[in-house]
Write an enzyme that holds these catalytic residues in place. Structure first.
Site, mmCIF file in Angstrom:
data_model
loop_
_atom_site.group_PDB
_atom_site.id
_atom_site.type_symbol
_atom_site.label_atom_id
_atom_site.label_comp_id
_atom_site.label_asym_id
_atom_site.label_seq_id
_atom_site.Cartn_x
_atom_site.Cartn_y
_atom_site.Cartn_z
ATOM 1 N N LYS A 215 25.165 77.155 31.119
ATOM 2 C CA LYS A 215 24.079 76.681 30.249
ATOM 3 C C LYS A 215 24.620 75.864 29.069
ATOM 4 O O LYS A 215 24.146 74.768 28.782
ATOM 5 C CB LYS A 215 23.274 77.874 29.729
ATOM 6 C CG LYS A 215 22.228 77.528 28.684
ATOM 7 C CD LYS A 215 21.161 76.597 29.246
ATOM 8 C CE LYS A 215 20.150 76.196 28.178
ATOM 9 N NZ LYS A 215 19.131 75.277 28.690
ATOM 10 N N GLY A 266 17.627 65.856 18.564
ATOM 11 C CA GLY A 266 17.071 67.080 17.985
ATOM 12 C C GLY A 266 16.817 68.126 19.050
ATOM 13 O O GLY A 266 17.381 68.088 20.139
ATOM 14 N N CYS A 269 18.186 72.932 21.457
ATOM 15 C CA CYS A 269 19.338 73.156 22.332
ATOM 16 C C CYS A 269 20.530 72.267 22.055
ATOM 17 O O CYS A 269 21.602 72.753 21.707
ATOM 18 C CB CYS A 269 18.881 72.987 23.769
ATOM 19 S SG CYS A 269 17.417 73.957 24.110
HETATM 20 N N1 SAJ Z 1 17.937 61.833 23.560
HETATM 21 C C1 SAJ Z 1 18.512 60.601 23.305
HETATM 22 N N2 SAJ Z 1 18.924 59.844 24.366
HETATM 23 C C2 SAJ Z 1 18.780 60.263 25.662
HETATM 24 C C3 SAJ Z 1 18.183 61.524 25.914
HETATM 25 C C4 SAJ Z 1 17.771 62.290 24.835
HETATM 26 O O1 SAJ Z 1 18.665 60.186 22.149
HETATM 27 O O2 SAJ Z 1 19.175 59.522 26.571
HETATM 28 C C5 SAJ Z 1 17.525 62.684 22.425
HETATM 29 C C6 SAJ Z 1 16.028 62.952 22.410
HETATM 30 O O3 SAJ Z 1 15.357 61.944 21.695
HETATM 31 C C7 SAJ Z 1 15.960 64.318 21.730
HETATM 32 C C8 SAJ Z 1 17.264 64.995 22.151
HETATM 33 O O4 SAJ Z 1 18.118 63.959 22.595
HETATM 34 O O5 SAJ Z 1 15.939 64.172 20.325
HETATM 35 C C9 SAJ Z 1 17.109 66.052 23.220
HETATM 36 O O6 SAJ Z 1 16.388 65.507 24.295
HETATM 37 P P1 SAJ Z 1 16.336 66.173 25.752
HETATM 38 O O7 SAJ Z 1 15.649 65.226 26.630
HETATM 39 O O8 SAJ Z 1 17.696 66.598 26.185
HETATM 40 O O9 SAJ Z 1 15.368 67.412 25.521
HETATM 41 P P2 SAJ Z 1 15.641 68.979 25.330
HETATM 42 O O10 SAJ Z 1 16.632 69.223 24.260
HETATM 43 O O11 SAJ Z 1 14.320 69.610 25.214
HETATM 44 O O12 SAJ Z 1 16.198 69.407 26.752
HETATM 45 C C10 SAJ Z 1 17.526 69.755 26.988
HETATM 46 C C11 SAJ Z 1 17.711 69.563 28.488
HETATM 47 N N3 SAJ Z 1 19.096 69.718 28.857
HETATM 48 C C12 SAJ Z 1 19.654 68.913 29.769
HETATM 49 O O13 SAJ Z 1 19.116 67.990 30.313
HETATM 50 C C13 SAJ Z 1 21.062 69.249 30.090
HETATM 51 C C14 SAJ Z 1 16.861 70.592 29.224
HETATM 52 O O14 SAJ Z 1 17.105 70.546 30.612
HETATM 53 C C15 SAJ Z 1 17.210 72.010 28.721
HETATM 54 O O15 SAJ Z 1 16.395 72.952 29.341
HETATM 55 C C16 SAJ Z 1 16.940 72.050 27.233
HETATM 56 O O16 SAJ Z 1 17.786 71.087 26.592
HETATM 57 C C17 SAJ Z 1 17.214 73.472 26.768
HETATM 58 O O17 SAJ Z 1 16.247 74.208 26.538
HETATM 59 O O18 SAJ Z 1 18.373 73.876 26.746
#
Ligand code: SAJ
Length: 444
Positions: A215, A266, A269
């Site tokens: 994880k 943000g 996670c």
């Molecule tokens: N972000 C970027 N560029 C990208 C993708 C995301 O700047 O290419 C930013 C987003 O704007 C956001 C942050 O990153 O602020 C997180 O975005 P996210 O799409 O990763 O969303 P989370 O944090 O809700 O989801 C992640 C996911 N982890 C992975 O893909 C490995 C999700 O599958 C997990 O379940 C989740 O963390 C968690 O709960 O751990």
């Protein structure tokens, strides 16, 4: 008689998970939520058949209404409901503090309470993300001490993480592969049987430590990838090329998947799971002198993006002949992810803090966030834009793509836009004499 599943913690993971288990014929589910000032309202909200999670969450409101209506799901603040449960899932928050150390107060106190009411044969599953080693070394001893029972023999214990993202809560639980890791074979088997009732994809069985590590590693991997995209974007800005075009062209190569640069990272996670991984390694792993660099460097890079956004705001305002001090700046998007109401660790907040420190007057717009004690928030876009000197787009909410250059020109005091998520076509705004700075693009 149906089996009782208890889900402790009614948050973004606990709620969809509880609702899905409640849909299974031979289960009924009790959610446990503290009556805290911030979250206590969720108890009545769910018990009335309503969904406390805002934003666009396909199917969740309908599912909650259905299972609450059929008396298959209710929420209480009374943790003694754990007595006689077939399974107890722990879905409490596990944040890190300002020194990146995990804060396990909730996990510890919930484990102690569960232990007091733990029955023989019950399966306990930690779903909260934890540092590798935590289920074995922290949760297990507390459960054993409080219950007087032996883990793996009298009751069963496993770690199985969720992969939910706001906007896809139900879909990700049902349709993504699941990893379960028990503290022994029987615990793993019990956890496998439980999740096979709601997960449609493959369930992989491993040991507890491997599941915990997986994880943290998958979120650190995503964080590193986004950091790479952000660093690439800053370099492209300096060269005067469009990072998004470079990304598209780079991604024509099979096996390459450059992520999207943006105004910051943000959520509950990504900003912390690297620290959980490193904490677990330091605490339970073998000592090693080499400094970890890639993952910590990624954290530093992603945390810098709000500062970069603030610099772009200052630069754009200066081109318009204004100082940040005294400028009215509208921040577009408070939640950390598009089309959701989730503001946990949002990059909007550090940006706001920097601009306020520089003397700006900030108004924040978000169509999904209900209220905020931290910022001056409005849900009306026109109110936010009216009379402002700059719009800084942090979150790619759908509504922002509809902003019309003519309207902006007539509502704003100074027509300046800083696009942190590649939403706007610069040429069409520049054609209307609007100063626009786009993160990752030429900043001349
Ligand atoms: N972000 C970027 N560029 C990208 C993708 C995301 O700047 O290419 C930013 C987003 O704007 C956001 C942050 O990153 O602020 C997180 O975005 P996210 O799409 O990763 O969303 P989370 O944090 O809700 O989801 C992640 C996911 N982890 C992975 O893909 C490995 C999700 O599958 C997990 O379940 C989740 O963390 C968690 O709960 O751990």
């Amino acid at each position: 008689m149906s089996s009782k599943i208890v889900v402790v913690g009614m948050g973004y993971v606990g709620i969809p998970c509880a609702a899905l288990f409640a849909r299974v014929d031979d289960f009924h589910v009790v959610g446990v939520q503290r009556k805290s000032q911030r979250s206590g309202w969720k108890i009545d909200c769910i018990n009335q058949g309503n969904c406390p999670i805002g934003g666009v969450e396909p199917g969740l409101s309908e599912l909650i209404a259905e299972v609450v209506g059929r008396k298959k799901f209710h929420v209480t603040d009374d943790i003694s409901t754990c007595r006689d449960a077939a399974a107890i899932l722990i879905d409490v928050q596990t944040p890190t503090d300002s020194s990146n150390v995990p804060q396990y107060e909730s996990l510890e106190s919930v484990s102690a309470s569960i232990g007091k009411y733990l029955s023989r044969e019950t399966l306990v599953v930690v779903e909260s993300t934890v540092a590798p080693g935590t289920t074995q070394n922290l949760v297990k001893p507390i459960l054993e001490q409080e219950s007087g029972l032996k883990a793996g023999v009298d009751f069963y214990l496993a770690f199985s993480f969720e992969r939910v993202r706001p906007g896809r809560l139900l879909r990700n639980i049902i349709s993504l592969p699941r990893i379960v890791g028990g503290i022994n074979e029987k615990s793993s088997r019990k956890a496998f049987d439980l999740y096979s009732r709601i997960v449609k994809d493959k369930i992989y069985v491993t040991d507890c430590l491997t599941a915990e590590t997986t994880k943290c590693v998958e979120n650190a991997y995503r964080d590193v990838n986004i950091a790479y995209a952000n660093e690439m974007a800053l370099l492209c800005e300096r060269l005067g090329v469009d990072a998004y075009e470079v990304r598209t062209l780079t991604n024509t190569l099979p096996n390459v998947d450059v992520h999207e640069p943006g105004a910051g990272v943000g959520g509950h996670c990504l900003p912390k799971d690297t620290w959980l991984l490193l904490y677990g390694v330091e605490k339970y792993g073998k000592p090693e002198n080499r400094k970890v660099q890639i993952m910590t460097g990624a954290r530093e890079m992603n945390n810098y993006m709000p500062q970069h956004m603030a610099n772009l705001v200052r630069q754009a305002l200066s081109e318009a002949g204004r100082k940040v001090k005294g400028a009215r700046i509208a921040i577009l998007g408070l939640s950390f992810l598009e089309n959701t109401d989730d503001t946990r660790n949002t990059p909007a907040l550090p940006l706001i803090n920097i601009l306020e420190k520089w003397g700006a007057d900030i108004v924040v717009h978000d169509p999904h966030v209900r209220n905020s004690t931290d910022v001056n928030l409005t849900r009306d876009l026109k109110t936010a834009i009216q009379g402002s000197d700059a719009l800084a787009l942090v979150t790619k909410h759908e509504i922002y793509s509809e902003l019309d250059p003519d309207e902006i020109r007539s509502f704003m005091r100074t027509p300046v836009i800083i696009d942190g998520r590649n939403v706007y076509d610069r040429a069409s705004f520049q054609a209307k004499d609007i100063i626009i700075k786009s993160l990752g693009k030429s900043i001349d």
